[in-house]
Design a protein around this motif. Structure first.
Motif, PDB file in Angstrom:
ATOM      1  N   TRP A  67       5.859   1.953  -2.027  1.00  0.00           N
ATOM      2  CA  TRP A  67       5.436   0.854  -1.166  1.00  0.00           C
ATOM      3  C   TRP A  67       6.157   1.060   0.158  1.00  0.00           C
ATOM      4  CZ3 TRP A  67       2.227  -2.615   0.286  1.00  0.00           C
ATOM      5  CH2 TRP A  67       2.617  -3.698   1.057  1.00  0.00           C
ATOM      6  N   ASP A  68       5.408   1.214   1.253  1.00  0.00           N
ATOM      7  CA  ASP A  68       6.040   1.466   2.551  1.00  0.00           C
ATOM      8  C   ASP A  68       6.118   0.210   3.423  1.00  0.00           C
ATOM      9  OD1 ASP A  68       3.472   1.080   3.482  1.00  0.00           O
ATOM     10  OD2 ASP A  68       3.189   3.134   4.170  1.00  0.00           O
ATOM     11  N   GLY A  69       5.801  -0.931   2.843  1.00  0.00           N
ATOM     12  CA  GLY A  69       5.801  -2.170   3.604  1.00  0.00           C
ATOM     13  C   GLY A  69       4.401  -2.575   4.038  1.00  0.00           C
ATOM     14  N   ARG A  70       3.460  -1.646   3.967  1.00  0.00           N
ATOM     15  CA  ARG A  70       2.088  -1.924   4.374  1.00  0.00           C
ATOM     16  C   ARG A  70       1.066  -1.459   3.335  1.00  0.00           C
ATOM     17  NH1 ARG A  70       0.651   0.177  10.052  1.00  0.00           N
ATOM     18  NH2 ARG A  70       2.478  -1.086  10.419  1.00  0.00           N
ATOM     19  N   THR A  71       1.287  -0.284   2.754  1.00  0.00           N
ATOM     20  CA  THR A  71       0.331   0.263   1.789  1.00  0.00           C
ATOM     21  C   THR A  71       1.049   0.803   0.560  1.00  0.00           C
ATOM     22  OG1 THR A  71       0.379   2.431   2.849  1.00  0.00           O
ATOM     23  CG2 THR A  71      -1.376   0.941   3.529  1.00  0.00           C
ATOM     24  N   TRP A  72       0.310   0.838  -0.520  1.00  0.00           N
ATOM     25  CA  TRP A  72       0.780   1.427  -1.772  1.00  0.00           C
ATOM     26  C   TRP A  72       0.296   2.857  -1.853  1.00  0.00           C
ATOM     27  CZ3 TRP A  72       4.081  -0.754  -5.086  1.00  0.00           C
ATOM     28  CH2 TRP A  72       4.262  -2.127  -5.027  1.00  0.00           C
ATOM     29  N   SER A  73       1.086   3.711  -2.472  1.00  0.00           N
ATOM     30  CA  SER A  73       0.638   5.069  -2.777  1.00  0.00           C
ATOM     31  C   SER A  73       1.156   5.461  -4.149  1.00  0.00           C
ATOM     32  CB  SER A  73       1.080   6.069  -1.707  1.00  0.00           C
ATOM     33  OG  SER A  73       2.471   6.099  -1.605  1.00  0.00           O
ATOM     34  N   VAL A  74       0.342   6.236  -4.848  1.00  0.00           N
ATOM     35  CA  VAL A  74       0.644   6.672  -6.198  1.00  0.00           C
ATOM     36  C   VAL A  74       0.441   8.172  -6.255  1.00  0.00           C
ATOM     37  CG1 VAL A  74      -0.130   6.558  -8.592  1.00  0.00           C
ATOM     38  CG2 VAL A  74      -0.003   4.479  -7.245  1.00  0.00           C
ATOM     39  N   GLY A  75       1.395   8.857  -6.872  1.00  0.00           N
ATOM     40  CA  GLY A  75       1.285  10.301  -7.012  1.00  0.00           C
ATOM     41  C   GLY A  75       2.036  10.781  -8.232  1.00  0.00           C
ATOM     42  N   ALA A  76       1.854  12.046  -8.540  1.00  0.00           N
ATOM     43  CA  ALA A  76       2.557  12.672  -9.654  1.00  0.00           C
ATOM     44  C   ALA A  76       3.813  13.334  -9.118  1.00  0.00           C
ATOM     45  CB  ALA A  76       1.661  13.688 -10.338  1.00  0.00           C
ATOM     46  N   PRO A  77       4.990  13.012  -9.661  1.00  0.00           N
ATOM     47  CA  PRO A  77       6.222  13.589  -9.121  1.00  0.00           C
ATOM     48  C   PRO A  77       6.309  15.095  -9.277  1.00  0.00           C
ATOM     49  CG  PRO A  77       6.700  12.229 -11.052  1.00  0.00           C
ATOM     50  CD  PRO A  77       5.245  12.100 -10.755  1.00  0.00           C
ATOM     51  N   GLU A  78       5.684  15.671 -10.306  1.00  0.00           N
ATOM     52  CA  GLU A  78       5.791  17.117 -10.500  1.00  0.00           C
ATOM     53  C   GLU A  78       4.846  17.899  -9.602  1.00  0.00           C
ATOM     54  OE1 GLU A  78       2.786  15.566 -13.401  1.00  0.00           O
ATOM     55  OE2 GLU A  78       4.860  15.055 -13.062  1.00  0.00           O
ATOM     56  N   ARG A  79       3.878  17.222  -8.984  1.00  0.00           N
ATOM     57  CA  ARG A  79       2.924  17.905  -8.101  1.00  0.00           C
ATOM     58  C   ARG A  79       3.231  17.552  -6.649  1.00  0.00           C
ATOM     59  NH1 ARG A  79      -2.856  16.569 -10.258  1.00  0.00           N
ATOM     60  NH2 ARG A  79      -1.947  15.268 -11.833  1.00  0.00           N
ATOM     61  N   ALA A  80       4.248  18.187  -6.102  1.00  0.00           N
ATOM     62  CA  ALA A  80       4.653  17.901  -4.732  1.00  0.00           C
ATOM     63  C   ALA A  80       3.600  18.356  -3.723  1.00  0.00           C
ATOM     64  CB  ALA A  80       5.989  18.570  -4.432  1.00  0.00           C
ATOM     65  N   ALA A  81       2.778  19.349  -4.086  1.00  0.00           N
ATOM     66  CA  ALA A  81       1.772  19.859  -3.161  1.00  0.00           C
ATOM     67  C   ALA A  81       0.597  18.891  -3.009  1.00  0.00           C
ATOM     68  CB  ALA A  81       1.268  21.214  -3.633  1.00  0.00           C
TER      69      ALA A  81
ATOM     70  N   PRO B 106      -1.134  15.494  -2.288  1.00  0.00           N
ATOM     71  CA  PRO B 106      -0.745  14.273  -1.584  1.00  0.00           C
ATOM     72  C   PRO B 106      -0.962  13.046  -2.459  1.00  0.00           C
ATOM     73  CG  PRO B 106      -2.866  15.025  -0.797  1.00  0.00           C
ATOM     74  CD  PRO B 106      -2.364  16.066  -1.757  1.00  0.00           C
ATOM     75  N   PRO B 107      -0.105  12.038  -2.317  1.00  0.00           N
ATOM     76  CA  PRO B 107      -0.295  10.821  -3.099  1.00  0.00           C
ATOM     77  C   PRO B 107      -1.537  10.068  -2.632  1.00  0.00           C
ATOM     78  CG  PRO B 107       1.535  10.567  -1.573  1.00  0.00           C
ATOM     79  CD  PRO B 107       1.080  11.986  -1.468  1.00  0.00           C
ATOM     80  N   LEU B 108      -2.092   9.266  -3.523  1.00  0.00           N
ATOM     81  CA  LEU B 108      -3.269   8.458  -3.207  1.00  0.00           C
ATOM     82  C   LEU B 108      -2.823   7.121  -2.639  1.00  0.00           C
ATOM     83  CD1 LEU B 108      -5.291   8.999  -6.498  1.00  0.00           C
ATOM     84  CD2 LEU B 108      -5.739  10.047  -4.280  1.00  0.00           C
ATOM     85  N   ALA B 109      -3.409   6.718  -1.528  1.00  0.00           N
ATOM     86  CA  ALA B 109      -3.132   5.404  -0.954  1.00  0.00           C
ATOM     87  C   ALA B 109      -4.171   4.431  -1.465  1.00  0.00           C
ATOM     88  CB  ALA B 109      -3.182   5.476   0.571  1.00  0.00           C
ATOM     89  N   GLY B 110      -3.778   3.161  -1.612  1.00  0.00           N
ATOM     90  CA  GLY B 110      -4.731   2.181  -2.099  1.00  0.00           C
ATOM     91  C   GLY B 110      -4.154   0.788  -2.208  1.00  0.00           C
ATOM     92  N   GLU B 111      -4.870  -0.058  -2.924  1.00  0.00           N
ATOM     93  CA  GLU B 111      -4.492  -1.462  -3.117  1.00  0.00           C
ATOM     94  C   GLU B 111      -3.946  -1.663  -4.526  1.00  0.00           C
ATOM     95  OE1 GLU B 111      -4.673  -4.101  -0.976  1.00  0.00           O
ATOM     96  OE2 GLU B 111      -5.173  -2.645   0.580  1.00  0.00           O
ATOM     97  N   MET B 112      -2.904  -2.491  -4.631  1.00  0.00           N
ATOM     98  CA  MET B 112      -2.279  -2.783  -5.909  1.00  0.00           C
ATOM     99  C   MET B 112      -2.449  -4.265  -6.211  1.00  0.00           C
ATOM    100  SD  MET B 112      -0.373  -1.225  -8.287  1.00  0.00           S
ATOM    101  CE  MET B 112       0.436   0.124  -7.450  1.00  0.00           C
ATOM    102  N   SER B 113      -2.738  -4.580  -7.477  1.00  0.00           N
ATOM    103  CA  SER B 113      -2.798  -5.978  -7.903  1.00  0.00           C
ATOM    104  C   SER B 113      -2.208  -6.085  -9.307  1.00  0.00           C
ATOM    105  CB  SER B 113      -4.236  -6.500  -7.882  1.00  0.00           C
ATOM    106  OG  SER B 113      -5.040  -5.761  -8.762  1.00  0.00           O
ATOM    107  N   VAL B 114      -1.784  -7.288  -9.653  1.00  0.00           N
ATOM    108  CA  VAL B 114      -1.188  -7.538 -10.963  1.00  0.00           C
ATOM    109  C   VAL B 114      -2.281  -8.045 -11.898  1.00  0.00           C
ATOM    110  CG1 VAL B 114       0.537  -8.852 -12.231  1.00  0.00           C
ATOM    111  CG2 VAL B 114       1.019  -8.106  -9.900  1.00  0.00           C
ATOM    112  N   ALA B 115      -2.470  -7.362 -13.014  1.00  0.00           N
ATOM    113  CA  ALA B 115      -3.437  -7.795 -14.021  1.00  0.00           C
ATOM    114  C   ALA B 115      -2.751  -8.682 -15.060  1.00  0.00           C
ATOM    115  CB  ALA B 115      -4.083  -6.596 -14.689  1.00  0.00           C
ATOM    116  N   ILE B 116      -1.582  -8.257 -15.535  1.00  0.00           N
ATOM    117  CA  ILE B 116      -0.805  -9.012 -16.518  1.00  0.00           C
ATOM    118  C   ILE B 116       0.656  -8.962 -16.097  1.00  0.00           C
ATOM    119  CG2 ILE B 116      -0.079  -9.187 -18.934  1.00  0.00           C
ATOM    120  CD1 ILE B 116      -2.635  -7.693 -19.702  1.00  0.00           C
ATOM    121  N   ASP B 117       1.319 -10.108 -16.136  1.00  0.00           N
ATOM    122  CA  ASP B 117       2.749 -10.179 -15.828  1.00  0.00           C
ATOM    123  C   ASP B 117       3.439 -10.957 -16.940  1.00  0.00           C
ATOM    124  OD1 ASP B 117       5.299 -10.438 -14.866  1.00  0.00           O
ATOM    125  OD2 ASP B 117       4.707 -11.176 -12.894  1.00  0.00           O
TER     126      ASP B 117
END
Length: 158
Positions: free
Chosen positions: A79-93, A95-106
């Motif tokens: 979370w960079d303060g504006r957008t979410w990004s998700v990526g695989a830590p072992e695949r540094a090459a 790029p992470p995917l940017a997108g929207e995050m929401s809570v389904a169950i808490d």
């Protein structure tokens, strides 16, 4: 309005998720077995064989679904303060995917998050538990629950 502070975590522990999936799978299998055991045998042998085959096929489908849900590779969540990004830590090459995050169950110490990438639009479900993220748990909860304003990249912060 202040945004949640930026942070980055790697999701490695999925014990609560796996326990839940295994519990629901076991309950499903038990209910199938219970139904089959208490079913009245008023049908002929061919009908009984078809019922057994249908129950066995259903059990196989449940087991395959559970197997697919149990696989949880490590995920890097940012979370960079504006957008979410998700990526695989072992695949540094890659790029992470940017997108929207929401809570389904808490559930307090466990959350199921729904991440929708901007590029594909196909949701990614992320089971997240406090265990292993204790230092970042509060920041993560603040970020996923805070209302997000989508601002243009060239807009000046308030």
């Amino acid at each position: 309005m202040r945004a949640a502070p930026a942070f980055q975590v790697t999701l490695l522990r999925f014990g609560a998720w796996r326990g839940g999936v295994l519990s629901i799978t076991a309950l499903s299998m038990l209910s199938l077995a219970g139904w089959l055991a208490t079913r009245e045998s008023t049908v002929d042998a061919v009908g009984a064989a078809m019922v057994v085959v249908a129950v066995a096929a259903t059990a196989v489908c449940i087991a395959l679904l559970a197997r697919s849900l149990l696989r949880c590779p490590p995920i890097e969540l940012r979370w960079d303060g504006r957008t979410w990004s998700v990526g695989a830590p072992e695949r540094a090459a890659a790029p992470p995917l940017a997108g929207e995050m929401s809570v389904a169950i808490d559930l307090g110490a466990w959350m199921l998050l729904r991440f929708v990438p901007e590029s594909t639009g196909r949701p990614l479900w992320l089971p997240v538990q406090r265990r292993g993220l204790a230092a970042h748990w509060h920041a993560l909860r603040c970020a996923v629950h805070a209302p997000h304003r989508r601002e243009p990249a060239d807009a000046a912060p308030e």
